[in-house]
Design an enzyme around this catalytic site. Structure first.
Site, PDB file in Angstrom:
ATOM      1  N   HIS A 279      17.506  16.583  61.559  1.00 27.92           N
ATOM      2  CA  HIS A 279      17.927  15.233  61.220  1.00 27.92           C
ATOM      3  C   HIS A 279      19.079  14.738  62.086  1.00 27.92           C
ATOM      4  CE1 HIS A 279      18.675  11.648  58.966  1.00 27.92           C
ATOM      5  NE2 HIS A 279      19.892  12.031  58.670  1.00 27.92           N
ATOM      6  N   CYS A 280      19.808  15.632  62.735  1.00 30.08           N
ATOM      7  CA  CYS A 280      21.046  15.203  63.395  1.00 30.08           C
ATOM      8  C   CYS A 280      20.926  15.019  64.902  1.00 30.08           C
ATOM      9  CB  CYS A 280      22.166  16.213  63.094  1.00 30.08           C
ATOM     10  SG  CYS A 280      22.723  16.190  61.387  1.00 30.08           S
ATOM     11  N   ILE A 281      20.585  16.078  65.617  1.00 30.30           N
ATOM     12  CA  ILE A 281      20.739  16.073  67.068  1.00 30.30           C
ATOM     13  C   ILE A 281      19.844  15.044  67.774  1.00 30.30           C
ATOM     14  CG2 ILE A 281      20.657  17.500  69.147  1.00 30.30           C
ATOM     15  CD1 ILE A 281      21.420  19.877  67.446  1.00 30.30           C
TER      16      ILE A 281
END
Length: 443
Positions: A279-281
């Site tokens: 979900h982040c990078i």
């Protein structure tokens, strides 16, 4: 004078309630971030209420089970026995002393920030907020979100930040499946809208987290989270580009990285793959590039790394086509098995998985697609991707039935020697196979 006394009363009361663990911890969003946090607060003696819009998830949690593979059902059941409950009724936020927001912050179709989940959450709880509560955003976002979007919504009914409501930003740092770090051992960055907000936010999280890292503002905390993930995205973009160059020169990039990693200073190893997942990078860099345009800035370095990483599924696809062509086969009509479809090894997390992008490229080109993943027995419902598939059991006969195997996620559960022995062609995007072979193509 009376207003000052009220301010002190709310501040002192919430600090005391954290200290004696009489506070009720409310956490909104029972996903990969919210569930571990809820378990941690429950474990140390707090009453916890979880809030989620997914009725199936709410029922499962109340029944003592989790849909997340690495969260043990026994831990959920223990929390339920200790008083944890989950609800879809957001009016019950009035029962809690905290509203910790752990909802998704994806990108829209134009790769711009989508704050709809955050805004909808704030709008849902705003009518039920009361004096003395803490509102903490944990979702990754661009600098300014907490002060520009959260603050106006939680104060619209007369609450005053730093006096009768405490507005905090504390980014999540979960790493699903990483046994070396748990929720309470990962240092927690905390920012606040005012000094009192920071004091209360630090007091909240210090009850459950071993080390608190206070910063001067919500914006600083928001930027900290972006820097952490942009650092990874840029370095992975670099090593993915190096992979392409090394491959053209006939050099094994994994051998090079391992050799470079022996340097005891000045080098941190990053490894290439089929693209970025989680979900982040893959998402966070675009939150900053979008916000930077408001200031007339163009984040060229960040955007270039994003372009490189975003192109990796196409690179893997190209290697597959080349390998099939060498065997006088067309991709159209070929049977292709994708190994591993979660975004990283040994977890069931499918968010932004590059494996799914590879699957779509193969399907769109006419390939007959199948997958095998011990952590994902059936292809889940996703916002942007749809496959009516279940995981294929790996046997010598099943492997031999495919024209090619594309290794996109290197789960430890795979029998790589058996896969090598019985596959006609392997496209290895993870560097699992180091010994050169006529049947293995590195991607």
């Amino acid at each position: 004078m009376s207003e000052k006394l009220n301010e002190n009363r709310y501040l002192e009361d919430i600090l005391n309630r954290f200290s004696d663990k009489s506070a009720v911890i409310g956490i909104i969003g029972m996903g990969y971030v919210g569930q571990p946090l809820a378990l941690r607060f429950s474990e140390i003696g707090f009453k916890v209420i979880g809030y989620d819009i997914d009725s199936n998830k709410v029922d499962m949690l109340n029944g003592g089970t989790s849909e997340i593979e690495h969260i043990a059902n026994a831990d959920i059941a223990k929390a339920v026995a200790a008083g944890f409950e989950c609800t879809r009724d957001f009016s019950r936020i009035s029962e809690a002393d905290t509203a910790i927001i752990c909802v998704p912050t994806p990108l829209n179709a134009y790769r711009e920030p989508d704050l709809s989940f955050v805004i909808a959450t704030c709008d849902a709880i705003a009518p039920y907020l009361r004096p003395g509560q803490v509102v903490s955003l944990e979702s990754t976002t661009y600098p300014g979100t907490t002060d520009e979007e959260i603050l106006p919504r939680v104060t619209r009914n007369g609450l005053i930040a730093g006096e009768s409501v405490f507005v905090v930003y504390s980014p999540e740092r979960e790493d699903p499946g990483n046994a070396d770090f748990t929720t309470h051992t990962i240092p927690k960055v905390v920012g606040g809208h005012t000094a009192n907000c920071l004091k209360v936010g630090s007091a909240l999280y210090s009850t459950a987290i071993d080390k608190i890292v206070p910063v001067s503002s919500n914006r600083a905390a928001e930027m900290t989270k972006l820097l952490e993930n942009i650092h990874r995205a840029v370095n992975i973009g670099l090593v993915n580009e190096m992979k392409i160059v090394a491959d053209a020169m006939g050099i094994d990039i994994f051998e090079v990285i391992d050799a470079a990693a022996t340097k005891p200073f000045g080098f941190t190893p990053y490894y290439p793959g089929p693209g970025l997942g989680g979900h982040c990078i893959p998402i966070d860099p675009f939150y900053l590039t979008w916000k930077a345009r408001e200031y007339g800035l163009h984040t060229r370095f960040i955007e270039l790394s994003g372009e490189i990483n975003h192109a990796m599924p196409e690179y893997v696809m190209g290697k597959l086509v080349t390998g099939l062509n060498a065997r006088k086969k067309a991709l159209n009509g070929s049977r292709i098995l994708v190994l591993g479809i979660s975004y990283k090894k040994n977890v069931d997390d499918m968010r932004e998985s590059p494996s799914v992008q590879v699957m779509e490229l193969i399907r769109n080109a006419g390939g007959e697609i199948a997958y095998s993943d011990p952590h994902v027995p059936a292809f889940p419902k996703m916002r942007e991707h749809s496959f009516n598939l279940s995981s294929v059991a790996l046997t010598p006969d099943s492997l031999a039935a495919f024209d090619a195997v594309v290794l996109t996620t290197d789960h430890a559960a795979f029998d790589y020697e058996m896969i090598r022995e019985h596959s006609a062609l392997i496209i290895d995007s993870r560097g699992v196979y180091r010994t050169p072979s006529d049947t293995i193509i590195k991607a």
